[in-house]
Write a protein that holds these residues in place. Structure first.
Motif, PDB file in Angstrom:
ATOM      1  N   PRO A  78      -6.194   5.832 -12.266  1.00 34.73           N
ATOM      2  CA  PRO A  78      -6.674   6.897 -13.117  1.00 34.73           C
ATOM      3  C   PRO A  78      -6.017   7.351 -14.262  1.00 34.73           C
ATOM      4  O   PRO A  78      -6.369   7.575 -15.258  1.00 34.73           O
ATOM      5  N   GLN A  79      -4.618   7.124 -14.014  1.00 35.35           N
ATOM      6  CA  GLN A  79      -3.592   7.544 -15.114  1.00 35.35           C
ATOM      7  C   GLN A  79      -3.944   6.593 -16.200  1.00 35.35           C
ATOM      8  O   GLN A  79      -3.885   6.907 -17.485  1.00 35.35           O
ATOM      9  N   LYS A 113       5.982   1.819 -13.335  1.00 40.25           N
ATOM     10  CA  LYS A 113       7.128   2.635 -13.449  1.00 40.25           C
ATOM     11  C   LYS A 113       8.288   1.604 -13.708  1.00 40.25           C
ATOM     12  O   LYS A 113       7.919   0.463 -13.544  1.00 40.25           O
ATOM     13  N   ILE A 122      12.764   1.135 -13.535  1.00 40.77           N
ATOM     14  CA  ILE A 122      13.707   1.749 -13.155  1.00 40.77           C
ATOM     15  C   ILE A 122      15.099   0.693 -13.269  1.00 40.77           C
ATOM     16  O   ILE A 122      14.766  -0.498 -13.371  1.00 40.77           O
ATOM     17  N   LEU A 139      12.213   1.711  -0.614  1.00 35.74           N
ATOM     18  CA  LEU A 139      12.320   2.937  -1.457  1.00 35.74           C
ATOM     19  C   LEU A 139      11.471   2.827  -2.702  1.00 35.74           C
ATOM     20  O   LEU A 139      10.575   3.643  -2.864  1.00 35.74           O
ATOM     21  N   LEU A 140      11.916   1.981  -3.486  1.00 30.97           N
ATOM     22  CA  LEU A 140      11.354   2.137  -4.813  1.00 30.97           C
ATOM     23  C   LEU A 140       9.747   1.835  -4.916  1.00 30.97           C
ATOM     24  O   LEU A 140       9.118   2.290  -5.939  1.00 30.97           O
ATOM     25  N   ASN A 184       5.835   1.330  -3.272  1.00 33.39           N
ATOM     26  CA  ASN A 184       5.121   1.381  -2.054  1.00 33.39           C
ATOM     27  C   ASN A 184       4.433   0.045  -1.833  1.00 33.39           C
ATOM     28  O   ASN A 184       3.225  -0.037  -2.687  1.00 33.39           O
ATOM     29  N   VAL A 205       2.122  -0.955  -0.313  1.00 29.66           N
ATOM     30  CA  VAL A 205       0.653  -0.883   0.296  1.00 29.66           C
ATOM     31  C   VAL A 205      -0.188  -1.054  -1.168  1.00 29.66           C
ATOM     32  O   VAL A 205      -1.209  -1.459  -1.328  1.00 29.66           O
ATOM     33  N   ILE A 206       0.678  -0.409  -2.167  1.00 30.89           N
ATOM     34  CA  ILE A 206      -0.398  -0.393  -3.567  1.00 30.89           C
ATOM     35  C   ILE A 206       0.425  -0.894  -4.669  1.00 30.89           C
ATOM     36  O   ILE A 206      -0.279  -1.257  -5.849  1.00 30.89           O
ATOM     37  N   LEU A 224       9.559  10.074  -7.629  1.00 28.76           N
ATOM     38  CA  LEU A 224       9.226   8.667  -7.177  1.00 28.76           C
ATOM     39  C   LEU A 224       7.784   8.444  -6.758  1.00 28.76           C
ATOM     40  O   LEU A 224       6.964   7.920  -7.501  1.00 28.76           O
ATOM     41  N   ARG A 225       7.516   9.150  -5.790  1.00 25.47           N
ATOM     42  CA  ARG A 225       5.996   9.204  -5.141  1.00 25.47           C
ATOM     43  C   ARG A 225       6.218  10.046  -4.107  1.00 25.47           C
ATOM     44  O   ARG A 225       7.118  10.690  -3.519  1.00 25.47           O
ATOM     45  N   MET A 227      10.831  10.379  -0.806  1.00 28.63           N
ATOM     46  CA  MET A 227      12.174  10.660  -0.616  1.00 28.63           C
ATOM     47  C   MET A 227      12.239  11.106   1.025  1.00 28.63           C
ATOM     48  O   MET A 227      13.112  10.998   1.629  1.00 28.63           O
ATOM     49  N   HIS A 269      12.568   9.202   4.236  1.00 28.10           N
ATOM     50  CA  HIS A 269      13.988   8.483   4.451  1.00 28.10           C
ATOM     51  C   HIS A 269      14.937   9.794   4.750  1.00 28.10           C
ATOM     52  O   HIS A 269      16.177   9.450   5.150  1.00 28.10           O
ATOM     53  N   GLU A 326       4.235   7.216   4.001  1.00 25.59           N
ATOM     54  CA  GLU A 326       5.569   6.720   3.563  1.00 25.59           C
ATOM     55  C   GLU A 326       6.286   6.044   4.688  1.00 25.59           C
ATOM     56  O   GLU A 326       7.193   5.033   4.200  1.00 25.59           O
ATOM     57  N   GLY A 336      -1.758   3.410   5.101  1.00 25.87           N
ATOM     58  CA  GLY A 336      -2.292   4.008   4.014  1.00 25.87           C
ATOM     59  C   GLY A 336      -1.332   4.478   3.142  1.00 25.87           C
ATOM     60  O   GLY A 336      -0.121   4.587   3.420  1.00 25.87           O
ATOM     61  N   VAL A 337      -1.728   5.035   1.908  1.00 27.03           N
ATOM     62  CA  VAL A 337      -1.002   5.863   1.111  1.00 27.03           C
ATOM     63  C   VAL A 337      -2.081   6.949   0.180  1.00 27.03           C
ATOM     64  O   VAL A 337      -3.245   6.821   0.066  1.00 27.03           O
ATOM     65  N   MET A 375      -2.591   8.468  -3.246  1.00 32.94           N
ATOM     66  CA  MET A 375      -2.477   8.207  -4.470  1.00 32.94           C
ATOM     67  C   MET A 375      -2.812   9.595  -5.288  1.00 32.94           C
ATOM     68  O   MET A 375      -3.453  10.564  -4.832  1.00 32.94           O
ATOM     69  N   PRO A 376      -2.585   9.585  -6.591  1.00 34.89           N
ATOM     70  CA  PRO A 376      -2.796  10.878  -7.492  1.00 34.89           C
ATOM     71  C   PRO A 376      -4.319  10.847  -7.360  1.00 34.89           C
ATOM     72  O   PRO A 376      -5.050   9.906  -7.354  1.00 34.89           O
ATOM     73  N   ALA A 417      -8.147  11.127  -7.955  1.00 36.51           N
ATOM     74  CA  ALA A 417      -9.007  10.519  -9.089  1.00 36.51           C
ATOM     75  C   ALA A 417      -9.163  11.481 -10.315  1.00 36.51           C
ATOM     76  O   ALA A 417      -9.169  10.430 -11.286  1.00 36.51           O
ATOM     77  N   LEU A 471      -7.306  13.307 -11.617  1.00 33.25           N
ATOM     78  CA  LEU A 471      -6.034  13.696 -12.423  1.00 33.25           C
ATOM     79  C   LEU A 471      -5.731  15.121 -12.627  1.00 33.25           C
ATOM     80  O   LEU A 471      -4.741  15.629 -12.978  1.00 33.25           O
ATOM     81  N   PHE A 502      -5.825   5.873   0.014  1.00 29.93           N
ATOM     82  CA  PHE A 502      -5.928   4.412  -0.251  1.00 29.93           C
ATOM     83  C   PHE A 502      -5.804   3.734   0.859  1.00 29.93           C
ATOM     84  O   PHE A 502      -4.410   3.875   1.366  1.00 29.93           O
TER      85      PHE A 502
END
Lengths: 84, 231
Positions: free
Chosen positions: A20-21, A44, A46, A69-70, A72, A74-75, B57-58, B62, B65, B94, B100-101, B103-104, B106, B108, B148
């Motif tokens: 979406p971004q 991104k 880095i 870490l950096l 994911n 999955v996506i 990051l996402r 962080m 971990h 994570e 899954g994950v 995400m932002p 839809a 925004l 997702f």
């Protein structure tokens, strides 16, 4: 002397993952009059500076950083460029 | 019941969860700092909402971990009930406790409002106080709630009845209009394969007192307390 190596890591969304971004940027560019844009995807970037490593070790190390870490995975996909 | 609430830098729903647990269990949960890997033996672990590590990051990347989370993963695998709410859900995906994950959104935009949820499964310690198909009302407050996963994973979650809640209309209908963030198949919360871990974007602790507008969320904490007392 210390030997430095720079790793440039590009993280991008996998194909098929909605962005979406990227879509919003695409629309904004269209609004500014930029024609001929078929798609915008945002990712991104880095930079990691490593010291005293061989190219092979740097590659392995940064790959592991991406997996853990950096990115994911999955996506996201990642690409690593090394520069001595 | 002995519960632990994991507190990270940037957690901001930890005290709400503390109050909800105190109210339902009658006992005080342990507020456990993320940097301390020595997690006491507890019957329930809650990873609360907030913005751990500023969502750098996402969201959740962080915190996934941080020293205690490694222990939370081990406990989750050994069958200890774990509830991840909002940022807690993001952290659990994570660190691969849940698939899954998030995400932002839809649209925004940060979405902060009450939503309707359809209860999809009631055979879990978290949802056994609800009726199957019941519509409950619980607030969401997030920027990354857009669930997702690849098609195979989504099909597996459906096939194994691992979807706990879906965003729905007041009538319990599942459609895009009822979806606040673009989540795949309107998914608001999922269970682990062995059903002891629940991750959800909505905040049950924010609907655990009539003064907050309702008690649909309290039913979840009551359910866990009751289930763990029998077990």
């Amino acid at each position: 002397m210390q030997k430095l190596m720079k790793a440039r890591v590009h993280i991008t969304l996998k194909n098929g993952v909605l962005d979406p971004q990227g879509k919003a940027i695409e629309n904004a560019l269209g609004g500014l009059g930029f024609d001929g844009i078929s798609e915008v995807r945002q990712g991104k970037y880095i930079e990691i500076v490593l010291e005293n490593v061989s190219p092979a070790a740097a590659q392995a190390s940064v790959e592991s950083m991406c997996e853990k870490l950096l990115a994911n995975t999955v996506i996201e996909n990642y690409e690593i460029d090394l520069e001595a | 019941m002995k519960a632990a609430v994991i507190v990270s830098p940037g957690s901001n729903c930890d005290r709400d969860v503390q109050v909800a647990i105190r109210q339902s269990a009658g006992t005080e949960p342990i507020m456990h700092w993320h940097g301390d890997p020595e997690l006491p033996n507890v019957d329930l672990i809650v990873v609360p909402g907030g913005f751990s590590y500023g969502d750098y990051l996402r969201a959740g990347a962080m915190a996934a971990h941080s020293p205690v989370i490694r222990e939370v993963v081990t406990r989750a695998e050994s069958g200890v009930p774990v509830l991840g709410i909002c940022n807690g859900f993001q952290i659990l995906t994570e660190c691969d406790v849940l698939p899954g994950v998030l995400m932002p959104n839809a649209g925004l935009k940060f979405v902060c409002r009450d939503v309707n949820l359809r209860v999809e499964v009631t055979d879990t310690i978290f949802t056994c106080n609800y009726r199957s198909g019941q519509t409950i009302r619980i607030p969401v407050a997030h920027n990354e709630g857009n669930y997702f996963a690849d098609k195979a994973t989504l099909d597996r979650l459906e096939g194994e009845n691992q979807i706990a809640f879906r965003y729905c209309t007041t009538d319990g209908e599942i459609n895009p209009h009822a979806n606040p963030n673009g989540a795949a198949r309107n998914i608001a919360g999922i269970l682990s394969k062995n059903r002891n871990v629940l991750g959800m974007m909505p905040h049950p602790e924010r609907m655990a007192d009539p003064a907050l507008g309702g008690t649909d969320g309290r039913l979840m904490f009551d359910a866990v307390v009751k289930a763990l007392a029998i077990a």
